[in-house]
Write a protein that holds these residues in place. Structure first.
Motif, PDB file in Angstrom:
ATOM      1  N   ASN A  30      78.519 -14.107  35.232  1.00 25.82           N
ATOM      2  CA  ASN A  30      77.112 -14.841  35.293  1.00 25.82           C
ATOM      3  C   ASN A  30      76.504 -14.980  33.872  1.00 25.82           C
ATOM      4  OD1 ASN A  30      76.632 -15.044  38.598  1.00 25.82           O
ATOM      5  ND2 ASN A  30      77.275 -13.034  37.942  1.00 25.82           N
ATOM      6  N   PRO A  31      77.094 -15.666  32.942  1.00 29.34           N
ATOM      7  CA  PRO A  31      76.462 -15.703  31.590  1.00 29.34           C
ATOM      8  C   PRO A  31      74.961 -16.265  31.484  1.00 29.34           C
ATOM      9  CG  PRO A  31      78.180 -17.247  31.692  1.00 29.34           C
ATOM     10  CD  PRO A  31      78.357 -16.754  33.056  1.00 29.34           C
ATOM     11  N   ASP A  32      74.375 -15.783  30.454  1.00 26.17           N
ATOM     12  CA  ASP A  32      73.141 -16.536  30.335  1.00 26.17           C
ATOM     13  C   ASP A  32      72.068 -16.232  31.407  1.00 26.17           C
ATOM     14  OD1 ASP A  32      74.225 -17.371  27.711  1.00 26.17           O
ATOM     15  OD2 ASP A  32      74.655 -19.309  28.309  1.00 26.17           O
ATOM     16  N   LYS A  33      71.832 -15.131  31.676  1.00 25.24           N
ATOM     17  CA  LYS A  33      70.944 -14.855  32.731  1.00 25.24           C
ATOM     18  C   LYS A  33      69.868 -13.814  32.322  1.00 25.24           C
ATOM     19  CE  LYS A  33      72.952 -17.121  36.209  1.00 25.24           C
ATOM     20  NZ  LYS A  33      72.188 -18.305  36.816  1.00 25.24           N
ATOM     21  N   LYS A  34      68.698 -13.877  33.013  1.00 24.10           N
ATOM     22  CA  LYS A  34      67.798 -13.085  32.826  1.00 24.10           C
ATOM     23  C   LYS A  34      67.798 -11.586  33.517  1.00 24.10           C
ATOM     24  CE  LYS A  34      65.145 -16.414  30.652  1.00 24.10           C
ATOM     25  NZ  LYS A  34      64.641 -16.426  29.327  1.00 24.10           N
ATOM     26  N   LEU A  35      67.005 -10.864  32.940  1.00 24.09           N
ATOM     27  CA  LEU A  35      67.174  -9.552  33.395  1.00 24.09           C
ATOM     28  C   LEU A  35      66.526  -9.297  34.934  1.00 24.09           C
ATOM     29  CD1 LEU A  35      67.173  -6.554  32.427  1.00 24.09           C
ATOM     30  CD2 LEU A  35      65.021  -6.331  32.015  1.00 24.09           C
ATOM     31  N   ALA A  36      65.763 -10.427  35.367  1.00 30.01           N
ATOM     32  CA  ALA A  36      65.558 -10.132  36.668  1.00 30.01           C
ATOM     33  C   ALA A  36      66.421 -10.585  37.636  1.00 30.01           C
ATOM     34  CB  ALA A  36      64.119 -10.952  37.216  1.00 30.01           C
ATOM     35  N   ALA A  37      67.440 -11.531  36.942  1.00 32.28           N
ATOM     36  CA  ALA A  37      68.566 -11.820  37.775  1.00 32.28           C
ATOM     37  C   ALA A  37      69.706 -10.839  37.923  1.00 32.28           C
ATOM     38  CB  ALA A  37      68.973 -13.372  37.211  1.00 32.28           C
ATOM     39  N   LEU A  38      69.622 -10.031  36.743  1.00 31.87           N
ATOM     40  CA  LEU A  38      70.681  -9.051  36.783  1.00 31.87           C
ATOM     41  C   LEU A  38      70.528  -7.978  37.909  1.00 31.87           C
ATOM     42  CD1 LEU A  38      73.066  -7.150  35.441  1.00 31.87           C
ATOM     43  CD2 LEU A  38      71.156  -6.477  33.965  1.00 31.87           C
ATOM     44  N   TRP A  39      69.142  -7.443  38.010  1.00 33.26           N
ATOM     45  CA  TRP A  39      68.917  -6.663  38.849  1.00 33.26           C
ATOM     46  C   TRP A  39      68.912  -7.099  40.420  1.00 33.26           C
ATOM     47  CZ3 TRP A  39      69.568  -2.644  36.484  1.00 33.26           C
ATOM     48  CH2 TRP A  39      69.056  -2.486  35.379  1.00 33.26           C
ATOM     49  N   ALA A  40      68.810  -8.328  40.816  1.00 35.83           N
ATOM     50  CA  ALA A  40      68.921  -8.992  41.790  1.00 35.83           C
ATOM     51  C   ALA A  40      70.429  -9.100  42.311  1.00 35.83           C
ATOM     52  CB  ALA A  40      68.288 -10.297  41.990  1.00 35.83           C
ATOM     53  N   GLY A  41      71.426  -9.147  41.180  1.00 38.18           N
ATOM     54  CA  GLY A  41      72.758  -9.353  41.580  1.00 38.18           C
ATOM     55  C   GLY A  41      73.522  -8.042  41.766  1.00 38.18           C
ATOM     56  N   VAL A  42      73.090  -7.084  41.033  1.00 36.32           N
ATOM     57  CA  VAL A  42      73.641  -5.755  40.830  1.00 36.32           C
ATOM     58  C   VAL A  42      73.260  -4.667  41.695  1.00 36.32           C
ATOM     59  CG1 VAL A  42      74.680  -6.315  38.635  1.00 36.32           C
ATOM     60  CG2 VAL A  42      72.559  -4.783  38.832  1.00 36.32           C
ATOM     61  N   LEU A  43      72.081  -4.726  42.331  1.00 40.79           N
ATOM     62  CA  LEU A  43      71.498  -3.566  42.967  1.00 40.79           C
ATOM     63  C   LEU A  43      71.981  -3.732  44.420  1.00 40.79           C
ATOM     64  CD1 LEU A  43      67.640  -3.509  41.859  1.00 40.79           C
ATOM     65  CD2 LEU A  43      69.552  -2.066  41.588  1.00 40.79           C
ATOM     66  N   PRO A  44      72.126  -2.443  45.146  1.00 43.68           N
ATOM     67  CA  PRO A  44      72.686  -2.232  46.515  1.00 43.68           C
ATOM     68  C   PRO A  44      71.743  -3.130  47.356  1.00 43.68           C
ATOM     69  CG  PRO A  44      72.761  -0.388  45.366  1.00 43.68           C
ATOM     70  CD  PRO A  44      71.931  -0.995  44.684  1.00 43.68           C
ATOM     71  N   GLU A  45      72.092  -3.633  48.614  1.00 38.93           N
ATOM     72  CA  GLU A  45      71.389  -4.241  49.390  1.00 38.93           C
ATOM     73  C   GLU A  45      70.134  -3.478  50.103  1.00 38.93           C
ATOM     74  OE1 GLU A  45      72.196  -6.809  53.648  1.00 38.93           O
ATOM     75  OE2 GLU A  45      73.880  -5.857  52.467  1.00 38.93           O
ATOM     76  N   GLY A  46      69.000  -4.112  50.001  1.00 47.62           N
ATOM     77  CA  GLY A  46      67.847  -3.521  50.416  1.00 47.62           C
ATOM     78  C   GLY A  46      67.048  -2.686  49.323  1.00 47.62           C
ATOM     79  N   GLN A  47      67.819  -2.777  48.125  1.00 46.39           N
ATOM     80  CA  GLN A  47      66.957  -2.144  47.039  1.00 46.39           C
ATOM     81  C   GLN A  47      66.527  -3.265  46.173  1.00 46.39           C
ATOM     82  OE1 GLN A  47      69.367   0.913  44.693  1.00 46.39           O
ATOM     83  NE2 GLN A  47      67.703   1.340  43.479  1.00 46.39           N
ATOM     84  N   THR A  48      65.185  -2.952  45.717  1.00 41.04           N
ATOM     85  CA  THR A  48      64.583  -4.271  45.082  1.00 41.04           C
ATOM     86  C   THR A  48      64.211  -3.695  43.680  1.00 41.04           C
ATOM     87  OG1 THR A  48      62.299  -3.618  45.776  1.00 41.04           O
ATOM     88  CG2 THR A  48      63.275  -5.267  47.165  1.00 41.04           C
ATOM     89  N   GLU A  49      63.926  -2.602  43.533  1.00 41.25           N
ATOM     90  CA  GLU A  49      63.684  -2.021  42.191  1.00 41.25           C
ATOM     91  C   GLU A  49      64.722  -1.123  41.556  1.00 41.25           C
ATOM     92  OE1 GLU A  49      61.390  -2.967  40.111  1.00 41.25           O
ATOM     93  OE2 GLU A  49      60.390  -4.213  41.455  1.00 41.25           O
ATOM     94  N   PRO A  50      65.204  -1.477  40.392  1.00 37.20           N
ATOM     95  CA  PRO A  50      66.463  -0.470  39.975  1.00 37.20           C
ATOM     96  C   PRO A  50      65.573   1.180  39.639  1.00 37.20           C
ATOM     97  CG  PRO A  50      65.500  -1.803  38.270  1.00 37.20           C
ATOM     98  CD  PRO A  50      64.856  -2.261  39.343  1.00 37.20           C
ATOM     99  N   GLY A  51      66.333   2.056  39.884  1.00 35.45           N
ATOM    100  CA  GLY A  51      65.956   3.242  39.630  1.00 35.45           C
ATOM    101  C   GLY A  51      66.450   3.745  38.074  1.00 35.45           C
ATOM    102  N   ASN A  52      65.933   4.968  37.782  1.00 33.74           N
ATOM    103  CA  ASN A  52      66.105   5.464  36.443  1.00 33.74           C
ATOM    104  C   ASN A  52      67.514   5.356  36.127  1.00 33.74           C
ATOM    105  OD1 ASN A  52      63.616   5.774  36.093  1.00 33.74           O
ATOM    106  ND2 ASN A  52      63.384   7.917  36.785  1.00 33.74           N
ATOM    107  N   GLU A  53      68.407   5.845  37.015  1.00 32.75           N
ATOM    108  CA  GLU A  53      69.790   5.736  36.517  1.00 32.75           C
ATOM    109  C   GLU A  53      70.343   4.500  35.999  1.00 32.75           C
ATOM    110  OE1 GLU A  53      69.445   4.856  40.785  1.00 32.75           O
ATOM    111  OE2 GLU A  53      68.754   6.341  39.443  1.00 32.75           O
ATOM    112  N   TRP A  54      69.967   3.333  36.681  1.00 35.95           N
ATOM    113  CA  TRP A  54      70.314   1.956  36.414  1.00 35.95           C
ATOM    114  C   TRP A  54      69.654   1.831  34.931  1.00 35.95           C
ATOM    115  CZ3 TRP A  54      74.051  -1.067  38.602  1.00 35.95           C
ATOM    116  CH2 TRP A  54      74.220  -0.804  39.595  1.00 35.95           C
TER     117      TRP A  54
END
Length: 430
Positions: free
Chosen positions: A294-318
């Motif tokens: 998914n080239p040329d995407k924003k940071l919000a789109a990255l978290w929406a695409g990689v976070l596990p289902e049900g998780q809306t905010e990335p944790g400190n490890e991400w």
């Protein structure tokens, strides 16, 4: 509107302190900024750049204060500023004394139209000296004729009494540490003392100088202030003129500068593409694979695409794993939250060599072995140079027509033999 001083060039230079704060911010957020944007950030505040003054060969020197870095075109302006500044109290002291007001029948009293100070009757003996003193102390940048034209006169007992009240108290000055005999009521005597004795201690005469960009306007000559305004307007229209200086300061801060799509950027690290066979941990691998798909995407789109289902905010490890990718240059995060994955490259020294490369190698070696045919250079036949004896003998027997065609050394020998009468054809003609 004051005219800019002639022969003075003003350049806006980024302040090292301001660039250091930008570098700290870049390291803290691990983002990539355009140098054009950095230049605009530095131009947004006068305390973020310095003013560099340079003079042409014909321009007179400037005077800069060692106390407050004020800058002046003439010595008179510098002296007038000294008496208005806090530095005057370091060298001179003053006090008010009670005196008897002048006696006489006064009908008209002059008053400064700009400051409101009483000047006295126009026929009073100290009127002219008071007028010039106030002009020198309060309005040195205004022509004296213009200042004098703004003086107004007032009639009546009330105006006269107001002036007489000011004359009941007089101010006297002396150098700090002086005795009672050093007191002077005439301010001009103290000013002459400073100009001749202490001026080099307070002011430097310079041909080039750099001062802070947030210097107050009152601490600069009007002509220099006009030059500063022109330079500032030009820099804000063309921020790119600051980029060379910004690059030097960033290099001194050990921050990388790189070019991308024809523009200069700075960030926590240069782009460092990952190899196609790079082995990463789970979360960094997920981030890299998602960005590659998914080239040329924003940071919000990255978290929406990689976070596990049900998780809306990335944790400190991400955040930590993304921060590591950013500081290594494997991923670029720009100021507008856009993410770029530098194009991944093939590994070096492994099975990266393709079949085509292997086929090209023998052909390249064979091409190197081919020797170019050397062209034979044709040598010119050697021309025998006759000895002096043979040359002299042949010249002495030549006809006049042949003698006229001689050149070089033969012509020199012909002239020598002609003077000695050794050429037979010329002797016979005589």
């Amino acid at each position: 509107m004051p005219q800019p001083a002639e022969g003075v060039r003003v350049t806006l230079v980024p302040a090292a302190e301001a660039v250091h704060l930008v570098v700290r911010e870049i390291h803290h957020v691990a983002r990539v900024y355009s140098l054009f944007d950095v230049a605009q950030i530095l131009l947004a505040g006068r305390n973020r750049y310095h003013l560099q003054f340079t003079l042409s060969d014909k321009a007179p020197s400037l005077f800069v204060s060692k106390k407050d870095q004020s800058l002046w075109l003439t010595k008179e302006e510098a002296v007038a500023h000294f008496w208005q500044s806090e530095a005057a109290a370091e060298y001179y002291e003053s006090e008010e004394t009670e005196t008897e007001p002048p006696a006489g029948n006064f009908q008209v009293v002059a008053r400064c139209g700009m400051s409101g100070e009483w000047l006295g009757p126009p026929n009073f003996h100290s009127y002219q000296s008071t007028l010039r003193r106030i002009h020198r102390e309060r309005f040195p940048n205004l022509p004296f004729e213009v200042y004098a034209s703004r003086v107004r006169t007032e009639r009546g007992e009330e105006a006269v009494n107001a002036w007489l009240d000011t004359m009941r108290k007089r101010v006297r000055w002396r150098p700090k540490g002086g005795d009672d005999s050093a007191w002077r009521f005439d301010r001009s005597e103290i000013e002459r003392d400073f100009a001749t004795r202490l001026f080099p201690e307070v002011f430097d005469e310079v041909r080039s100088v750099e001062i802070p960009g947030d210097i107050p306007a009152k601490n600069m000559s009007h002509g220099l202030l006009a030059c500063v305004r022109i330079a500032g307007s030009h820099a804000r229209k063309h921020p790119a003129i600051l980029i060379p200086a910004i690059c030097r300061l960033l290099e001194s801060e050990h921050l990388s500068v790189f070019k991308r799509e024809g523009k200069l950027f700075t960030g926590p690290a240069r782009p460092h593409p990952l190899t196609t066979d790079a082995v990463l941990a789970e979360r960094p691998s997920i981030i890299v694979n998602w960005l590659e798909a998914n080239p040329d995407k924003k940071l919000a789109a990255l978290w929406a695409g990689v976070l596990p289902e049900g998780q809306t905010e990335p944790g400190n490890e991400w955040f930590a794993d993304l921060f590591w990718l950013l500081t290594q240059g494997h991923v670029l995060l720009f100021a507008d939250d856009s993410l770029v994955l530098p194009r991944r490259r093939a590994p070096q020294g492994g099975n990266a060599a393709t079949a085509k490369d292997k086929e090209k190698a023998p052909a390249a070696k064979a091409a190197k072995k081919k020797k170019r045919k050397k062209r034979k250079r044709t040598r010119k036949p050697k021309v025998a140079v006759p000895s002096h004896a043979k040359l002299i003998r042949s010249i002495s027997r030549m006809s006049p027509t042949r003698l006229k065609q001689l050149k070089g050394p033969a012509l020199i020998w012909k002239r020598r033999l002609e003077k000695r009468g050794k050429i037979s054809s010329l002797v016979q003609e005589d």
